[in-house]
Design an enzyme around this catalytic site. Sequence first.
Site, mmCIF file in Angstrom:
data_model
loop_
_atom_site.group_PDB
_atom_site.id
_atom_site.type_symbol
_atom_site.label_atom_id
_atom_site.label_comp_id
_atom_site.label_asym_id
_atom_site.label_seq_id
_atom_site.Cartn_x
_atom_site.Cartn_y
_atom_site.Cartn_z
ATOM 1 C CG ASP A 1 -1.896 0.940 1.244
ATOM 2 O OD1 ASP A 1 -2.286 1.512 0.073
ATOM 3 O OD2 ASP A 1 -2.294 1.488 2.418
ATOM 4 C CD GLU B 1 -0.005 5.308 -4.138
ATOM 5 O OE1 GLU B 1 0.147 5.511 -2.895
ATOM 6 O OE2 GLU B 1 -0.898 4.473 -4.182
ATOM 7 C CG ASP C 1 -8.072 4.633 0.087
ATOM 8 O OD1 ASP C 1 -8.066 3.340 0.174
ATOM 9 O OD2 ASP C 1 -7.148 5.232 0.480
HETATM 10 O O1 MIG Z 1 -3.833 6.187 4.242
HETATM 11 O O2 MIG Z 1 -3.611 0.632 5.620
HETATM 12 O O3 MIG Z 1 -5.951 2.192 0.437
HETATM 13 O O4 MIG Z 1 -6.711 0.028 1.583
HETATM 14 O O5 MIG Z 1 -6.768 0.091 4.376
HETATM 15 C C1 MIG Z 1 -4.655 4.783 4.467
HETATM 16 C C2 MIG Z 1 -4.737 1.698 5.899
HETATM 17 C C3 MIG Z 1 -3.697 3.713 4.121
HETATM 18 C C4 MIG Z 1 -4.861 2.882 2.306
HETATM 19 C C5 MIG Z 1 -5.473 1.784 1.327
HETATM 20 C C6 MIG Z 1 -6.475 0.960 2.556
HETATM 21 C C7 MIG Z 1 -5.835 0.698 3.749
HETATM 22 C C8 MIG Z 1 -5.383 1.995 4.525
HETATM 23 N N1 MIG Z 1 -4.450 2.385 3.773
#
Ligand code: MIG
Length: 800
Positions: A404, A407, A480
């Site tokens: 996650d 980017e 998200d």
């Molecule tokens: O700033 O890890 O897209 O699926 O649950 C949020 C917490 C960080 C973004 C991800 C989401 C995940 C969440 N993450």
Amino acid sequence: MQVETSSSKYGVKHYPDAIREWKKEGNYFCFYTTETILEVRVIADKIIRFRYAADGTFQRDFSYATSDTMEESPITFGIKEWEETFEIYTDALKVFIARDNLRITISDKDGKVINQDEMGFHWQHYLQKGGKIVYCSKLVQEGECFYGLGDKPTDLNLRGKRLENYGTDAYGYQKDTDPLYRNIPFYYGLHDGIGYGIFFDNTFRTIFDFGKEREDACSFWARGGEMNYYFIYGPELLEVASSYTKITGTPELPPLWALGYHQCRWSYFPDTRVKEIAATFRKRRIPCDVIYLDIDYMDGFRCFTWNKEYFPDPAGLIRDLAAEGFKVVVIIDPGIKVDPDYSIYQEGLRNNYFCKRADGALMEGDVWPGKCVFPDYTNPVVREWWSSLFKGLAETGVRGVWNDMNEPAVFEMGSFPEDVRHDYDGEEVSHRKAHNIYGHLMSKSTAAGMKKYLLPNRPFLITRSCYAGAQRWSSVWTGDNVSSWEHLWLASVQCQRLAVSGISFTGSDIGGFIGEPDGELYTRWIQLATFHPLMRTHSASNETGFNQEPWSFGPEYEKVVTRFISLRYQLLPYLYTTFWQYATNGMPMLRPLAFTAQQDPATHNCTHEFMFGDSLLVSHVGEKGMKEMQVYLPEGNWYYFWNDSLHTGKQALTVATPLEEMPIFVKAGAVLPRYPEMQYTHEKPVTEMLLHVYYGETTVRSMLYEDAGDHYGYRNGQYNIITFKQVSDAQQFHLKKKYYVNYETAYTHHRIVLHGLPFRPVAAIVDGVSIPLDRENFAADNTISFLADRGFEEIIIRRP
Ligand code: MIG
């Protein structure tokens, strides 16, 4: 945001002048003008690569997208010199290069123009940013539609839009938000029934304009790097999809369990809560294979650690869950907490593994753990190191990793500043060139580590950001999203678009990540996701305490949700076969109707419906309280899945949409393999493989691929490929079967379930032996069912 215009407001544009010289070396052709060099490379009959050295020097020919295993097919090609052009020809294409200005016209071998430069290649110094922009503009052809470009949350047809690739943490994105998480600089054009694709392999910020600024021009450009694109001819769009996927690489087969149902939440903790969720699935008999641990499993959000209070015995927990048929996937982010006592921070610091700013200071930014530093995954040494860190997780029993925030996302700053330095496999570049491949390479090295330490098991990976080609090692989800009906539609278009952009293994957060769906929205979303290669519920409901599990919305909804998750499990052999087709031929698993019926203009702007594999046409119910809806059926004959009514295509049909149904049609003539009901994959040996056969009078081929569903035995030929061919006519049903069998299945028989036979037969002739059919074989739903040996080769049923 500042966007470039075609005016010269930001710098002088340079256009190539006349060709002065040219040369040929093998399958390369070079054309020299005063400043610019064009290199044309014939890769296959239908694939041509164009590269331009704007001011005479080519950059290193290097790509993080293309697969090393791409085969260049043996082809005939040559060059002809005309008065005004050079013509490079293959068996399928003619590429004309204008002597005057280097502009390209590509036609098929009958001379029909497929794609033509408008201004073609040109470039400028971007004075504001001090970099170079490389452009290419093409003429928009009459009636042309455009598709592709990864995860863009907008209509499938991109005509009239301008979009860009610069991976962004797009929390709560909406329709038309751009850019999103992924960077896939690949698009399709379709006009006059002819399809082609252009893959612009450039990792800088790329921008595509599909006739938005100027109606008759389609242009694409990058804020640096080279104009370097692959032209891929179809004429079938699906053929283009398959070629593009082969250029950027096909995936390995995932473990079968990864095609089951996944339950996720931000976050399930402590361990007792995780067990309770798992137990609830089994108690309520709702099939499920995977459960996720989001960031709270870690100790202070330090990657590769466990929170001792919430998870005192992770290996024990995972073992207990495994005994109930659950696999555990954990999240890993790129941010490494700045903490002198944290070994991974120490190690990375000592070895210079973290990204630095232009002045040599560490790139520091706040993410979940507080102040963090970030590994430079563009350095192969760092990738090796990162891979090695997964040993512990794999040994603890973790079977999949979720990447996650890659980017990369940084609180407040958004992402890294552009001056951050990256190794880029030895090139030493700024973040402007490395931004779009940061998450790509993070997931690549994560996958490499998991694969290594999980052997002989197959790993499962899911990533948020990536560049073209990440399908080789990871699945993705759409990020998200929001609990709204509009987002249900977005999920459908985004997954279709990703699938034709090489990434079929994709899904959305079922029910929406942000917000709270009602039971109806959640149920409709589960229905759609039953037909997405990745089927995962996820939500950010920690703070509100809102629950988003299949049973959270009351018995009426739970019943329907369970019905669909069960259907998903029954369809696993079909889904797995479809994945195998994707993994072997690069064939998208989700196919927009524009791709399966491109000659029919009625499909060109269809967004609701898609083909899921070869035989199923699926739509979804997209509005609250909807009682009926229109479904467009393309050419052919289609059975309505729920009642076997037969419909002729090339027309729209009104379908009733009670909560317990969504529109699904089966192609007449198809064979749909189905498993018996299961609570999780490999719960029990499959002792009877069902073959649902849909009578049809045009010849239709179907397939069944089987292997162990895990491990790599299939690499050594341990698999079965069974092909069915139905050649029925009004007088008789006739099914032929051929197979390559080298994998021992637990079943010895097929149960044939025949749908839509237009007469009442007295016997089925299986390999010449007549099996009488009597009352027992005729079901109340008008199907006819009987057993046939696994090795049968032919079934004939005559009209009496
Ligand atoms: O700033 O890890 O897209 O699926 O649950 C949020 C917490 C960080 C973004 C991800 C989401 C995940 C969440 N993450």
